[in-house]
Design a protein around this motif. Structure first.
Motif, PDB file in Angstrom:
ATOM      1  N   SER A  17      -8.961 -21.293 -23.048  1.00 40.11           N
ATOM      2  CA  SER A  17      -8.283 -20.043 -22.714  1.00 40.11           C
ATOM      3  C   SER A  17      -9.174 -19.136 -21.885  1.00 40.11           C
ATOM      4  CB  SER A  17      -7.881 -19.297 -23.998  1.00 40.11           C
ATOM      5  OG  SER A  17      -6.988 -20.044 -24.775  1.00 40.11           O
ATOM      6  N   ARG A  67       2.582 -20.652 -21.983  1.00 43.05           N
ATOM      7  CA  ARG A  67       1.115 -20.763 -21.989  1.00 43.05           C
ATOM      8  C   ARG A  67       0.442 -19.462 -21.535  1.00 43.05           C
ATOM      9  NH1 ARG A  67      -1.447 -24.204 -18.630  1.00 43.05           N
ATOM     10  NH2 ARG A  67       0.139 -24.066 -16.993  1.00 43.05           N
ATOM     11  N   GLN A  82      -3.273 -13.401 -19.963  1.00 46.37           N
ATOM     12  CA  GLN A  82      -3.832 -14.272 -20.988  1.00 46.37           C
ATOM     13  C   GLN A  82      -3.373 -15.690 -20.714  1.00 46.37           C
ATOM     14  OE1 GLN A  82      -5.950 -13.612 -23.692  1.00 46.37           O
ATOM     15  NE2 GLN A  82      -5.989 -15.845 -23.863  1.00 46.37           N
ATOM     16  N   ASN A  84      -3.579 -19.564 -21.912  1.00 43.39           N
ATOM     17  CA  ASN A  84      -3.901 -20.491 -22.992  1.00 43.39           C
ATOM     18  C   ASN A  84      -3.537 -21.911 -22.591  1.00 43.39           C
ATOM     19  OD1 ASN A  84      -4.660 -18.291 -24.612  1.00 43.39           O
ATOM     20  ND2 ASN A  84      -2.576 -18.062 -25.406  1.00 43.39           N
ATOM     21  N   ASN A  85      -4.126 -22.865 -23.317  1.00 45.96           N
ATOM     22  CA  ASN A  85      -3.840 -24.279 -23.043  1.00 45.96           C
ATOM     23  C   ASN A  85      -3.954 -24.588 -21.548  1.00 45.96           C
ATOM     24  OD1 ASN A  85      -3.134 -26.940 -23.541  1.00 45.96           O
ATOM     25  ND2 ASN A  85      -0.929 -26.518 -23.534  1.00 45.96           N
TER      26      ASN A  85
END
Length: 122
Positions: A17, A67, A82, A84-85
């Motif tokens: 991340s 994501r 943000q 993620n993944n």
């Protein structure tokens, strides 16, 4: 005029991340929409997502839905991305931009930051 400065890029492994920030200054509320775009080497700049200062509604590209999350801090005139993944295909220079409308079109945004590099290793 609106000035935009991105930060938070870096190198991360796949599945990791990162959180990007975009600090806005100047006549920030003259442009209600804040967009995030990215550009990989040899490719066109593409829409990632956008948020409105008023109301906070968001829109995302299909490739990042679920994501990536965009948020804002109105008091600090800062927008966040943000991520993620993360996947290797997310590798690109990420830009924030200010415009009147939260659209997917590059041409809808009048002011741009200098960009921040995100590299996702496999």
């Amino acid at each position: 005029q609106v000035q935009l400065v991105e930060s938070g890029g870096g190198v991360v492994q796949a599945g990791g991340s990162l959180r990007l920030s975009c600090a806005a200054s100047g006549r920030t509320r003259s442009r209600d929409a804040m967009g995030w775009f990215r550009q990989a080497p040899g490719k066109e700049r593409e829409f990632v997502g956008a948020i409105r200062w008023s109301g906070g509604s968001t829109v995302y590209a299909d490739s990042v839905k679920g994501r990536f999350t965009i948020s804002r801090d109105n008091a600090k005139n800062t927008v966040f991305l943000q991520m993620n993944n993360l996947k290797p295909e997310d590798t690109a220079v990420y830009y924030c931009a200010a415009g009147r409308y939260a659209t997917v079109k590059v041409t809808s945004y009048d002011f741009w930051g200098q960009g921040t590099q995100v590299t996702v290793s496999s």
